[in-house]
Write a protein that holds these residues in place. Structure first.
Motif, PDB file in Angstrom:
ATOM      1  N   MET A  80       0.797  -1.228   0.000  1.00  0.00           N
ATOM      2  CA  MET A  80       0.000   0.000   0.000  1.00  0.00           C
ATOM      3  C   MET A  80       0.833   1.282   0.000  1.00  0.00           C
ATOM      4  O   MET A  80       0.352   2.337  -0.401  1.00  0.00           O
ATOM      5  CB  MET A  80      -0.991   0.016   1.159  1.00  0.00           C
ATOM      6  CG  MET A  80      -0.400   0.020   2.521  1.00  0.00           C
ATOM      7  SD  MET A  80      -1.714  -0.251   3.723  1.00  0.00           S
ATOM      8  CE  MET A  80      -1.386   1.045   4.865  1.00  0.00           C
ATOM      9  N   PHE A  83       1.398   3.540  -3.370  1.00  0.00           N
ATOM     10  CA  PHE A  83       0.458   4.566  -3.836  1.00  0.00           C
ATOM     11  C   PHE A  83       0.958   5.961  -3.523  1.00  0.00           C
ATOM     12  O   PHE A  83       1.561   6.210  -2.486  1.00  0.00           O
ATOM     13  CB  PHE A  83      -0.913   4.378  -3.174  1.00  0.00           C
ATOM     14  CG  PHE A  83      -1.675   3.204  -3.690  1.00  0.00           C
ATOM     15  CD1 PHE A  83      -2.264   3.233  -4.951  1.00  0.00           C
ATOM     16  CD2 PHE A  83      -1.818   2.068  -2.917  1.00  0.00           C
ATOM     17  CE1 PHE A  83      -2.977   2.148  -5.420  1.00  0.00           C
ATOM     18  CE2 PHE A  83      -2.524   0.979  -3.378  1.00  0.00           C
ATOM     19  CZ  PHE A  83      -3.112   1.017  -4.636  1.00  0.00           C
ATOM     20  N   ILE A  86      -4.063   7.667  -2.149  1.00  0.00           N
ATOM     21  CA  ILE A  86      -5.171   6.711  -2.134  1.00  0.00           C
ATOM     22  C   ILE A  86      -5.817   6.694  -0.755  1.00  0.00           C
ATOM     23  O   ILE A  86      -5.147   6.945   0.247  1.00  0.00           O
ATOM     24  CB  ILE A  86      -4.696   5.288  -2.541  1.00  0.00           C
ATOM     25  CG1 ILE A  86      -5.848   4.408  -3.025  1.00  0.00           C
ATOM     26  CG2 ILE A  86      -3.953   4.608  -1.421  1.00  0.00           C
ATOM     27  CD1 ILE A  86      -6.312   4.740  -4.398  1.00  0.00           C
ATOM     28  N   PHE A  88      -8.744   4.455   1.785  1.00  0.00           N
ATOM     29  CA  PHE A  88      -9.325   3.132   2.006  1.00  0.00           C
ATOM     30  C   PHE A  88     -10.635   3.293   2.776  1.00  0.00           C
ATOM     31  O   PHE A  88     -10.705   4.066   3.725  1.00  0.00           O
ATOM     32  CB  PHE A  88      -8.383   2.254   2.839  1.00  0.00           C
ATOM     33  CG  PHE A  88      -7.083   1.941   2.164  1.00  0.00           C
ATOM     34  CD1 PHE A  88      -6.910   0.743   1.496  1.00  0.00           C
ATOM     35  CD2 PHE A  88      -6.032   2.842   2.194  1.00  0.00           C
ATOM     36  CE1 PHE A  88      -5.709   0.444   0.875  1.00  0.00           C
ATOM     37  CE2 PHE A  88      -4.822   2.554   1.584  1.00  0.00           C
ATOM     38  CZ  PHE A  88      -4.666   1.356   0.914  1.00  0.00           C
ATOM     39  N   TYR A  97     -12.439  -0.903  -0.028  1.00  0.00           N
ATOM     40  CA  TYR A  97     -12.441  -0.282  -1.344  1.00  0.00           C
ATOM     41  C   TYR A  97     -11.417   0.841  -1.379  1.00  0.00           C
ATOM     42  O   TYR A  97     -11.166   1.516  -0.374  1.00  0.00           O
ATOM     43  CB  TYR A  97     -13.826   0.249  -1.699  1.00  0.00           C
ATOM     44  CG  TYR A  97     -14.828  -0.851  -1.917  1.00  0.00           C
ATOM     45  CD1 TYR A  97     -14.654  -1.778  -2.943  1.00  0.00           C
ATOM     46  CD2 TYR A  97     -15.933  -0.981  -1.095  1.00  0.00           C
ATOM     47  CE1 TYR A  97     -15.567  -2.800  -3.141  1.00  0.00           C
ATOM     48  CE2 TYR A  97     -16.854  -1.998  -1.291  1.00  0.00           C
ATOM     49  CZ  TYR A  97     -16.658  -2.904  -2.309  1.00  0.00           C
ATOM     50  OH  TYR A  97     -17.549  -3.917  -2.502  1.00  0.00           O
ATOM     51  N   LEU A  98     -10.822   1.041  -2.561  1.00  0.00           N
ATOM     52  CA  LEU A  98      -9.863   2.113  -2.784  1.00  0.00           C
ATOM     53  C   LEU A  98     -10.593   3.314  -3.347  1.00  0.00           C
ATOM     54  O   LEU A  98     -11.429   3.184  -4.246  1.00  0.00           O
ATOM     55  CB  LEU A  98      -8.785   1.670  -3.778  1.00  0.00           C
ATOM     56  CG  LEU A  98      -8.012   0.406  -3.439  1.00  0.00           C
ATOM     57  CD1 LEU A  98      -7.050   0.071  -4.569  1.00  0.00           C
ATOM     58  CD2 LEU A  98      -7.269   0.567  -2.130  1.00  0.00           C
ATOM     59  N   TYR A 110      -9.865  -2.260  -5.062  1.00  0.00           N
ATOM     60  CA  TYR A 110     -10.064  -2.830  -3.730  1.00  0.00           C
ATOM     61  C   TYR A 110      -8.737  -3.313  -3.139  1.00  0.00           C
ATOM     62  O   TYR A 110      -7.765  -3.563  -3.846  1.00  0.00           O
ATOM     63  CB  TYR A 110     -11.081  -3.974  -3.770  1.00  0.00           C
ATOM     64  CG  TYR A 110     -10.599  -5.222  -4.474  1.00  0.00           C
ATOM     65  CD1 TYR A 110     -10.078  -6.298  -3.763  1.00  0.00           C
ATOM     66  CD2 TYR A 110     -10.660  -5.330  -5.851  1.00  0.00           C
ATOM     67  CE1 TYR A 110      -9.621  -7.431  -4.400  1.00  0.00           C
ATOM     68  CE2 TYR A 110     -10.223  -6.469  -6.504  1.00  0.00           C
ATOM     69  CZ  TYR A 110      -9.705  -7.517  -5.775  1.00  0.00           C
ATOM     70  OH  TYR A 110      -9.247  -8.643  -6.421  1.00  0.00           O
ATOM     71  N   PHE A 111      -8.721  -3.415  -1.820  1.00  0.00           N
ATOM     72  CA  PHE A 111      -7.584  -3.905  -1.045  1.00  0.00           C
ATOM     73  C   PHE A 111      -8.024  -5.210  -0.411  1.00  0.00           C
ATOM     74  O   PHE A 111      -9.026  -5.245   0.318  1.00  0.00           O
ATOM     75  CB  PHE A 111      -7.212  -2.878   0.030  1.00  0.00           C
ATOM     76  CG  PHE A 111      -6.156  -3.334   0.994  1.00  0.00           C
ATOM     77  CD1 PHE A 111      -4.828  -3.355   0.638  1.00  0.00           C
ATOM     78  CD2 PHE A 111      -6.508  -3.723   2.280  1.00  0.00           C
ATOM     79  CE1 PHE A 111      -3.852  -3.764   1.551  1.00  0.00           C
ATOM     80  CE2 PHE A 111      -5.553  -4.128   3.192  1.00  0.00           C
ATOM     81  CZ  PHE A 111      -4.212  -4.145   2.821  1.00  0.00           C
ATOM     82  N   SER A 118      -3.396  -4.703  -3.275  1.00  0.00           N
ATOM     83  CA  SER A 118      -4.422  -3.826  -3.823  1.00  0.00           C
ATOM     84  C   SER A 118      -4.572  -4.045  -5.316  1.00  0.00           C
ATOM     85  O   SER A 118      -3.612  -4.417  -6.000  1.00  0.00           O
ATOM     86  CB  SER A 118      -4.048  -2.364  -3.577  1.00  0.00           C
ATOM     87  OG  SER A 118      -3.959  -2.097  -2.199  1.00  0.00           O
ATOM     88  N   VAL A 120      -6.262  -1.962  -8.664  1.00  0.00           N
ATOM     89  CA  VAL A 120      -6.853  -0.739  -9.204  1.00  0.00           C
ATOM     90  C   VAL A 120      -7.458  -1.069 -10.566  1.00  0.00           C
ATOM     91  O   VAL A 120      -6.756  -1.556 -11.459  1.00  0.00           O
ATOM     92  CB  VAL A 120      -5.790   0.372  -9.354  1.00  0.00           C
ATOM     93  CG1 VAL A 120      -6.390   1.618  -9.983  1.00  0.00           C
ATOM     94  CG2 VAL A 120      -5.151   0.692  -8.003  1.00  0.00           C
TER      95      VAL A 120
END
Length: 128
Positions: A80, A83, A86, A88, A97-98, A110-111, A118, A120
């Motif tokens: 993570m 990024f 981003i 969460f 969800y991202l 989503y993560f 993750s 995208v």
């Protein structure tokens, strides 16, 4: 052309335009505010079927109903901290969800809480 052949053609086009050596060739940005989400060559291109809630829900849907769509193409981010920008959501089932940390647009992916990876959705971002 069948639906499967059409998806394969679209996948090949995306790979040619946006993927190089299996990674994102360009910077990934929020399609709403333009905020940078990923730097070049930081995420691996993968295909998998996963339903995500629509970014904009129909106002006429049944109360409590969440409209979803199947997404197949993703950038896989294994940590993570890769990024740039981003957010969460709270956990939902076995994932978060991202969302864009600047404008809260999403979900853009989503993560996974088990793997801590993750994903995208390519259809929910822009490249530059």
């Amino acid at each position: 052309m069948s639906e499967i052949e059409n998806k394969d053609t679209v996948t090949e086009e995306i790979q040619k335009d946006f993927v190089e050596d299996g990674k994102n060739k360009l910077i990934v940005k929020c399609k709403f505010c333009g905020s940078k989400i990923l730097e070049k060559k930081t995420a691996k291109y993968v295909t998998q079927e996963k339903e995500l809630p629509l970014m904009q829900q129909d106002a006429n849907r049944k109360e409590g109903e969440v409209q979803k769509e199947m997404i197949i193409e993703y950038y896989h981010v294994d940590h993570m901290y890769v990024f740039e920008n981003i957010g969460f959501t709270h956990p939902v089932e076995n994932h978060k969800y991202l969302i864009c940390a600047d404008c809260d647009a999403g979900p853009i992916g989503y993560f996974d809480l088990d793997s801590k990876h993750s994903y995208v959705a390519l259809s929910r971002i822009v490249h530059s």
